[in-house]
Design a protein around this motif. Sequence first.
Motif, PDB file in Angstrom:
ATOM      1  N   TYR A 382       0.838  -1.203   0.000  1.00 28.43           N
ATOM      2  CA  TYR A 382       0.000   0.000   0.000  1.00 28.43           C
ATOM      3  C   TYR A 382       0.877   1.260   0.000  1.00 28.43           C
ATOM      4  CZ  TYR A 382      -3.971   3.005   1.193  1.00 28.43           C
ATOM      5  OH  TYR A 382      -4.944   3.972   1.171  1.00 28.43           O
ATOM      6  N   GLY A 383       0.596   2.202  -0.916  1.00 26.09           N
ATOM      7  CA  GLY A 383       1.343   3.455  -1.010  1.00 26.09           C
ATOM      8  C   GLY A 383       2.559   3.396  -1.912  1.00 26.09           C
ATOM      9  N   MET A 422      -6.024   3.234  -7.328  1.00 22.34           N
ATOM     10  CA  MET A 422      -5.011   4.031  -6.620  1.00 22.34           C
ATOM     11  C   MET A 422      -5.539   4.514  -5.275  1.00 22.34           C
ATOM     12  SD  MET A 422      -3.388   6.499  -9.554  1.00 22.34           S
ATOM     13  CE  MET A 422      -2.518   5.875 -10.988  1.00 22.34           C
ATOM     14  N   SER A 423      -4.643   4.617  -4.318  1.00 23.20           N
ATOM     15  CA  SER A 423      -5.003   5.224  -3.035  1.00 23.20           C
ATOM     16  C   SER A 423      -4.980   6.746  -3.134  1.00 23.20           C
ATOM     17  CB  SER A 423      -4.034   4.758  -1.943  1.00 23.20           C
ATOM     18  OG  SER A 423      -2.705   5.185  -2.244  1.00 23.20           O
ATOM     19  N   GLY A 443      -3.260   1.449  -4.070  1.00 24.88           N
ATOM     20  CA  GLY A 443      -4.308   1.420  -3.059  1.00 24.88           C
ATOM     21  C   GLY A 443      -5.257   0.270  -3.321  1.00 24.88           C
ATOM     22  N   SER A 444      -6.477   0.378  -2.773  1.00 23.71           N
ATOM     23  CA  SER A 444      -7.492  -0.673  -2.941  1.00 23.71           C
ATOM     24  C   SER A 444      -8.867  -0.061  -3.083  1.00 23.71           C
ATOM     25  CB  SER A 444      -7.444  -1.636  -1.746  1.00 23.71           C
ATOM     26  OG  SER A 444      -8.300  -2.734  -1.939  1.00 23.71           O
ATOM     27  N   THR A 449      -9.894  -6.540  -3.849  1.00 22.48           N
ATOM     28  CA  THR A 449      -9.729  -7.432  -2.703  1.00 22.48           C
ATOM     29  C   THR A 449      -8.514  -7.088  -1.857  1.00 22.48           C
ATOM     30  OG1 THR A 449      -8.450  -8.962  -4.081  1.00 22.48           O
ATOM     31  CG2 THR A 449     -10.833  -9.333  -3.959  1.00 22.48           C
ATOM     32  N   GLY A 450      -7.715  -6.115  -2.275  1.00 20.12           N
ATOM     33  CA  GLY A 450      -6.519  -5.751  -1.535  1.00 20.12           C
ATOM     34  C   GLY A 450      -5.695  -4.752  -2.330  1.00 20.12           C
TER      35      GLY A 450
END
Length: 499
Positions: A382-383, A422-423, A443-444, A449-450
Amino acid sequence: MYLRNDQGFELAGAAPGQGFGRAPAPLLQPTRALLRDQAMRIDWVPDLGAGIGSLDWWRGFATCTALCAATWLLSPGFKPLVGAVPSPLAGAEWEETRAQGIASLAQGATTGRRMAANDLVAPLADVPERPSIDLSATLGDGDSFDRALIRAGVGRNDAEAAAALVAQSVDPKAIPAGTRIALTLGRRPDRTVARPLEKLDFRARFDLALSLVRGAGGLTVDRKPIAIDSTPLRIQGLVGSSLYRSARAAGIPAKAVESYIKAISTRLSIGRDVDAADSFDVIVERQRAATGETRIGDLLFAGLDQGRHKVQLVRFAPDAATVDADDESSRGGWFDANGQTERRAVSGMPVLGHITSNFGLRMHPLLGFTRMHKGLDIGAPYGSPIHAMTDGIVTFAGRTGGYGNFVKLVHGGGMASGYGHMSRIAVTSGTRVRAGQVIGYVGSTGISTGPHLHWEVWKNGAAINPRTVSFASVAQLSGGKLRAFSAKVARLLAVRVGG
């Protein structure tokens, strides 16, 4: 026949006036010579340990006795030697002698004692100052010129005046950190004021030295230009077991070797395509001052001769006035000898991660039925930053349906790409991005799912497998830029090795 006997040889080499009919030389010797020869045959100093009682022994004993008697008669005699000892010192004499003597502390030496002043010594009311002082100052990183002078002991007024004079010849901010400034401070009228600045010398630029001298009207600046030879440096050698080590051993600076390997790697694989028998050809910027200093600059030419194939890359940057944002060739970079350049994608994928779902039909993990998956899913933390695979224009940047935060890029030639889930989005619609530029972060968002990146590529509006697409682009110089480039290539290839 007569000259073959001994007498004939002697007479044949005799002096003029000695005839053949004279008597032999031994018969003519006088009696004195015969006595001398007989005396020389007598052993006057025989070994007294042998032949005891013989005539030779008694003759040797008489000789020994005569020599001992002569020695005793001629000897000066034995008289005692008198050693004079100085009288011991005491009182003031001892103190004065100890103060001037060179001795260890254990033997009574003292420190800090001086001889008493006599009538010829006149006391000073004040200690005189030196007429001038030579100092040096070093310009620090982010330092100003006048503050460096003030720290060295120059008065504020003189420091500001010197900085103003220097600014007339060179930008003080452009003076490199670490520059040493030689200063000479003169005599001051009294101790309450700073010494005046009499002289200042330093290297303002590689090609310019400045000198400030105080005259009748104050400080004046003297510019001293330094002649510079800008002939590039060309170095060639064999690759050997290691391209990097061989280039460094040949005298190429580390920074230039790194630039060389990066340039060559855009056309060849260093580990697979480069052999030990290949030869490298490197040209770097070099400036040689008339004062003896040498400065090495950027890499200008990167060549690799493989016998059957040659790679010749030249760094070329057109004038800023001719740069076109839509023309890749106008942005400059590494071009081959024909004026052609190739730009490759920064990596195989827009984010560092692993593929979790390929392009094609698949069972949707959330919807539960088979449908076409039009891109690649790349799992990443993440990120993690997401990079543009090649140059393009952002046509959409925002939230859309199951893709969540989504960015779409148009690359030209009917090619486009999209990045979803994208986050956070790092670009805005309508902006131009370059290859490798960060456009967002993993991101999710949306139907996911993740944390992962959904990456799609379109060709003329139809989705295609991103893994089958090459994001390399080719640009060709033309017109005036090609002529300028060809002239630069000719100049570089004319540089002699080591020259």
